[in-house]
Design a protein around this motif. Structure first.
Motif, mmCIF file in Angstrom:
data_model
loop_
_atom_site.group_PDB
_atom_site.id
_atom_site.type_symbol
_atom_site.label_atom_id
_atom_site.label_comp_id
_atom_site.label_asym_id
_atom_site.label_seq_id
_atom_site.Cartn_x
_atom_site.Cartn_y
_atom_site.Cartn_z
ATOM 1 N N LEU A 58 38.677 44.661 46.631
ATOM 2 C CA LEU A 58 39.807 44.599 45.711
ATOM 3 C C LEU A 58 40.530 43.247 45.796
ATOM 4 O O LEU A 58 40.913 42.672 44.775
ATOM 5 C CB LEU A 58 40.791 45.740 45.998
ATOM 6 C CG LEU A 58 40.272 47.141 45.680
ATOM 7 C CD1 LEU A 58 41.246 48.198 46.175
ATOM 8 C CD2 LEU A 58 40.038 47.302 44.192
ATOM 9 N N VAL A 59 40.685 42.734 47.007
ATOM 10 C CA VAL A 59 41.327 41.432 47.192
ATOM 11 C C VAL A 59 40.472 40.348 46.538
ATOM 12 O O VAL A 59 40.986 39.479 45.821
ATOM 13 C CB VAL A 59 41.558 41.129 48.691
ATOM 14 C CG1 VAL A 59 41.899 39.673 48.905
ATOM 15 C CG2 VAL A 59 42.656 42.012 49.247
ATOM 16 N N LYS A 60 39.164 40.414 46.755
ATOM 17 C CA LYS A 60 38.255 39.398 46.189
ATOM 18 C C LYS A 60 38.297 39.446 44.659
ATOM 19 O O LYS A 60 38.347 38.399 44.008
ATOM 20 C CB LYS A 60 36.833 39.634 46.685
ATOM 21 C CG LYS A 60 35.857 38.559 46.219
ATOM 22 C CD LYS A 60 34.477 38.813 46.776
ATOM 23 C CE LYS A 60 33.458 37.782 46.465
ATOM 24 N NZ LYS A 60 33.476 37.124 45.203
ATOM 25 N N GLN A 61 38.304 40.640 44.073
ATOM 26 C CA GLN A 61 38.364 40.763 42.620
ATOM 27 C C GLN A 61 39.607 40.078 42.065
ATOM 28 O O GLN A 61 39.550 39.337 41.088
ATOM 29 C CB GLN A 61 38.396 42.238 42.197
ATOM 30 C CG GLN A 61 37.090 42.947 42.300
ATOM 31 C CD GLN A 61 37.219 44.430 41.976
ATOM 32 O OE1 GLN A 61 38.321 44.993 41.955
ATOM 33 N NE2 GLN A 61 36.092 45.082 41.745
ATOM 34 N N ARG A 62 40.733 40.337 42.722
ATOM 35 C CA ARG A 62 41.987 39.769 42.231
ATOM 36 C C ARG A 62 42.055 38.264 42.434
ATOM 37 O O ARG A 62 42.558 37.539 41.580
ATOM 38 C CB ARG A 62 43.166 40.483 42.882
ATOM 39 C CG ARG A 62 43.459 41.771 42.118
ATOM 40 C CD ARG A 62 44.014 42.873 42.968
ATOM 41 N NE ARG A 62 44.144 44.097 42.190
ATOM 42 C CZ ARG A 62 43.142 44.929 41.922
ATOM 43 N NH1 ARG A 62 41.921 44.671 42.341
ATOM 44 N NH2 ARG A 62 43.345 46.026 41.221
ATOM 45 N N LYS A 63 41.526 37.780 43.558
ATOM 46 C CA LYS A 63 41.508 36.334 43.785
ATOM 47 C C LYS A 63 40.617 35.644 42.764
ATOM 48 O O LYS A 63 40.953 34.581 42.242
ATOM 49 C CB LYS A 63 41.021 36.014 45.206
ATOM 50 C CG LYS A 63 42.075 36.222 46.267
ATOM 51 C CD LYS A 63 41.547 35.824 47.629
ATOM 52 C CE LYS A 63 42.606 35.977 48.691
ATOM 53 N NZ LYS A 63 42.096 35.640 50.036
ATOM 54 N N ASP A 64 39.461 36.254 42.477
ATOM 55 C CA ASP A 64 38.548 35.683 41.487
ATOM 56 C C ASP A 64 39.196 35.661 40.098
ATOM 57 O O ASP A 64 39.088 34.673 39.369
ATOM 58 C CB ASP A 64 37.237 36.463 41.430
ATOM 59 C CG ASP A 64 36.372 36.265 42.666
ATOM 60 O OD1 ASP A 64 36.657 35.343 43.462
ATOM 61 O OD2 ASP A 64 35.405 37.044 42.839
ATOM 62 N N SER A 65 39.867 36.757 39.747
ATOM 63 C CA SER A 65 40.553 36.817 38.453
ATOM 64 C C SER A 65 41.636 35.751 38.372
ATOM 65 O O SER A 65 41.756 35.056 37.359
ATOM 66 C CB SER A 65 41.199 38.193 38.243
ATOM 67 O OG SER A 65 40.224 39.191 38.172
#
Length: 149
Positions: A58-65
């Motif tokens: 979830l953290v990676k998804q948000r950082k990528d976004s």
């Protein structure tokens, strides 16, 4: 206390304080937990490793976004994503510093006996297992590349 119960408690606090960013982030975590539980067919608690992997995802998804939004010049959309990263990250174990990651990777390289970039796969596999939840995969990869080159 399990992650799911902890999330529910934090959701109640966020609702009472009308913190929409925290509430949105916590609902996303709860949703992912429920999806994982139903996907596996198990209704019991997730293992700690599964919880950490879920939170890291979830953290990676948000950082990528957020990175995409910033790249496109949309800081207004990136800010809420980064705020959600902060909320989700509070449930992760404390992350290792770059120096600590390099030290751990150096030990792994000596264990494996790696000498060149050809051995990166073996080092990354072992490092990812040992440092799971404590360090980001990208940070581990950077450290391995620096030490092997």
């Amino acid at each position: 206390m399990s992650l799911q119960k902890n999330i529910m408690d934090k959701m109640k606090e966020a609702m009472k304080s009308k913190d929409t960013v925290a509430l949105e982030s916590l609902r996303a975590i709860k949703s992912e937990i429920l999806l994982l539980q139903t996907k596996g067919g198990a209704t019991d608690e997730l293992s700690e490793d599964d919880e950490i992997k879920l939170l890291q995802k979830l953290v990676k998804q948000r950082k990528d976004s957020a990175a995409l939004y910033i790249e496109q010049g949309r800081k207004d959309l990136a800010d809420p994503e980064l705020a959600q990263v902060e909320v989700i990250a509070q449930f992760l174990p404390e992350q290792m510093s770059d120096e600590a990651i390099k030290k751990a990777v150096a030990e792994i390289i000596s264990k494996v006996g790696a000498t060149s970039m050809k051995d990166m796969g073996a080092v990354m596999g072992m490092a990812s297992k040992e440092l799971a939840g404590k360090a980001d995969g990208k940070a581990i990869s950077v450290a391995v590349k620096q030490l092997l080159s």
